[in-house]
Design a protein around this motif. Structure first.
Motif, PDB file in Angstrom:
ATOM      1  N   CYS A  21      38.435  45.952  38.920  1.00  0.00           N
ATOM      2  CA  CYS A  21      38.784  45.609  40.534  1.00  0.00           C
ATOM      3  C   CYS A  21      37.342  45.853  41.386  1.00  0.00           C
ATOM      4  O   CYS A  21      36.847  45.102  42.204  1.00  0.00           O
ATOM      5  CB  CYS A  21      39.927  46.463  40.988  1.00  0.00           C
ATOM      6  SG  CYS A  21      41.250  45.910  40.215  1.00  0.00           S
ATOM      7  N   SER A  24      34.755  43.224  40.509  1.00  0.00           N
ATOM      8  CA  SER A  24      35.151  41.979  41.139  1.00  0.00           C
ATOM      9  C   SER A  24      34.940  42.108  42.709  1.00  0.00           C
ATOM     10  O   SER A  24      34.264  41.207  43.203  1.00  0.00           O
ATOM     11  CB  SER A  24      36.519  41.657  41.004  1.00  0.00           C
ATOM     12  OG  SER A  24      36.724  40.749  40.044  1.00  0.00           O
ATOM     13  N   ILE A  40      40.213  48.318  47.673  1.00  0.00           N
ATOM     14  CA  ILE A  40      40.791  48.473  46.608  1.00  0.00           C
ATOM     15  C   ILE A  40      42.297  49.106  46.834  1.00  0.00           C
ATOM     16  O   ILE A  40      43.363  48.650  46.377  1.00  0.00           O
ATOM     17  CB  ILE A  40      39.984  49.215  45.433  1.00  0.00           C
ATOM     18  CG1 ILE A  40      39.017  48.556  45.055  1.00  0.00           C
ATOM     19  CG2 ILE A  40      40.909  49.722  44.338  1.00  0.00           C
ATOM     20  CD1 ILE A  40      38.162  49.111  43.924  1.00  0.00           C
ATOM     21  N   ARG A  43      45.399  47.186  47.940  1.00  0.00           N
ATOM     22  CA  ARG A  43      46.071  46.355  46.822  1.00  0.00           C
ATOM     23  C   ARG A  43      46.621  47.337  46.054  1.00  0.00           C
ATOM     24  O   ARG A  43      47.979  47.155  45.341  1.00  0.00           O
ATOM     25  CB  ARG A  43      45.351  45.210  46.360  1.00  0.00           C
ATOM     26  CG  ARG A  43      44.377  44.272  47.054  1.00  0.00           C
ATOM     27  CD  ARG A  43      45.558  43.226  47.213  1.00  0.00           C
ATOM     28  NE  ARG A  43      44.695  42.078  47.956  1.00  0.00           N
ATOM     29  CZ  ARG A  43      45.185  41.196  48.307  1.00  0.00           C
ATOM     30  NH1 ARG A  43      46.618  41.033  48.099  1.00  0.00           N
ATOM     31  NH2 ARG A  43      44.658  40.322  48.725  1.00  0.00           N
TER      32      ARG A  43
END
Lengths: 116, 197
Positions: A21, A24, A40, A43
């Protein structure tokens, strides 16, 4: 490792994907610490404080570099940027993730068919 | 407990001071100070930030574990791997079975091989000397079929002994690396973060 029940299992899942994550998000743009943590945690529900040691490690391993940038709202902020090897790592992990989740989904969908 | 920035930093420092080198400690703490600083700019309260960061205990343990794993990677020493093992244990009690037991078993096995090797390396030359003395006629006690057999036997024993001792060092180094990878795997599963080999 031992299987942990219920919520704890969920926590393990979340923690397991933290690195991909982070990589990304950084693949899309450079971020300062708070910004990245915020992205982060929007989500995934985790202890945000654990992201900083991860960033530190990613920097040690050469996947990420840092630089300071002046901020209009206050003191200069530490920005994180993905390196070449960081981008490569992100690609690899993303591929692995895709392969893994595709397999698991196929299994789960297959199971549902049988149940009907 | 007062849930503000000063308290959070203080609690982190309390748990990490003495364990981490001062430069690294300050660098880590500055990350959290910046987090509070930016969070406040965005209008959030220190208490809210305190809570969302997570318990200082949890965060500190993860910082420690990561630090010791990488330290053990870079500098090979029994002290480092022991610290890495202890820090990993701090992350989860059920690791006691999966980390400590194999670790102890390994140490015992390595020690055993070493002792046997040393024993052979000590007895081998002694047996060799006795065989030579027998051949020269200075030793009458018959310990084996013939003095010549004794020469071969003792040479063999010495060779095996040396092999065991030398092999033990290679074995120890091999298991050190395996141990590091195993610890990293443990850390990865528990904290959900990867440490590259």
């Amino acid at each position: 490792m031992l299987c942990i029940q219920g919520d704890a299992m969920n926590i393990q899942f979340k923690k397991g994907v933290l690195e991909i994550c982070v990589l990304s998000v950084l693949a899309h743009k450079d971020c300062y610490g708070y910004e990245l943590v915020n992205e982060i945690s929007k989500r995934i529900d985790i202890a945000e404080g654990t992201i900083y040691p991860l960033l530190r490690r990613l920097k040690d391993e050469g996947f990420v570099t840092t630089y300071l940038q002046e901020s209009a709202e206050g003191p200069p902020r530490k920005y994180y940027r993905l390196t070449e090897s960081g981008r490569k790592e992100e690609h690899e992990l993303k591929d692995e993730w895709t392969r893994f989740t595709t397999s698991v989904n196929a299994l789960l969908l297959g199971k549902n068919d049988a149940a009907e | 407990m007062l849930q503000n920035e000063l308290e959070y930093i203080r609690l982190l420092r309390e748990r990490l001071e003495g364990t981490l080198p001062p430069e690294e400690l300050e660098d880590i703490l500055s990350d959290y100070r910046e987090h509070f600083s930016v969070g406040k700019e965005k209008g959030r309260s220190e208490q809210e930030l305190f809570v969302s960061l997570g318990a200082p205990d949890t965060v500190a343990r993860e910082i420690k574990a990561t630090h010791f794993i990488r330290k053990a990677e870079n500098t090979h020493s029994w002290g480092n791997i022991l610290r890495a093992v202890m820090a990993t244990l701090g992350l989860g009690l059920f690791n006691l079975v999966f980390v400590v037991v194999p670790f102890i078993f390994l140490l015992v096995m390595l020690a055993f091989v070493f002792l046997v090797g040393v024993l052979f390396t000590a007895l081998g030359p002694a047996a060799f000397i006795i065989s030579v003395l027998q051949i020269l006629g200075f030793w009458s006690l018959n310990l084996w079929l013939s003095p010549v057999a004794g020469i071969f036997f003792s040479t063999g024993i010495t060779a095996v002994g040396l092999l065991l001792v030398i092999g033990d060092f290679y074995l120890a180094r091999f298991f050190y690396h395996i141990g590091i990878r195993y610890l990293k795997w443990n850390i990865a599963v528990i904290t959900g973060t990867e440490v590259e080999p």
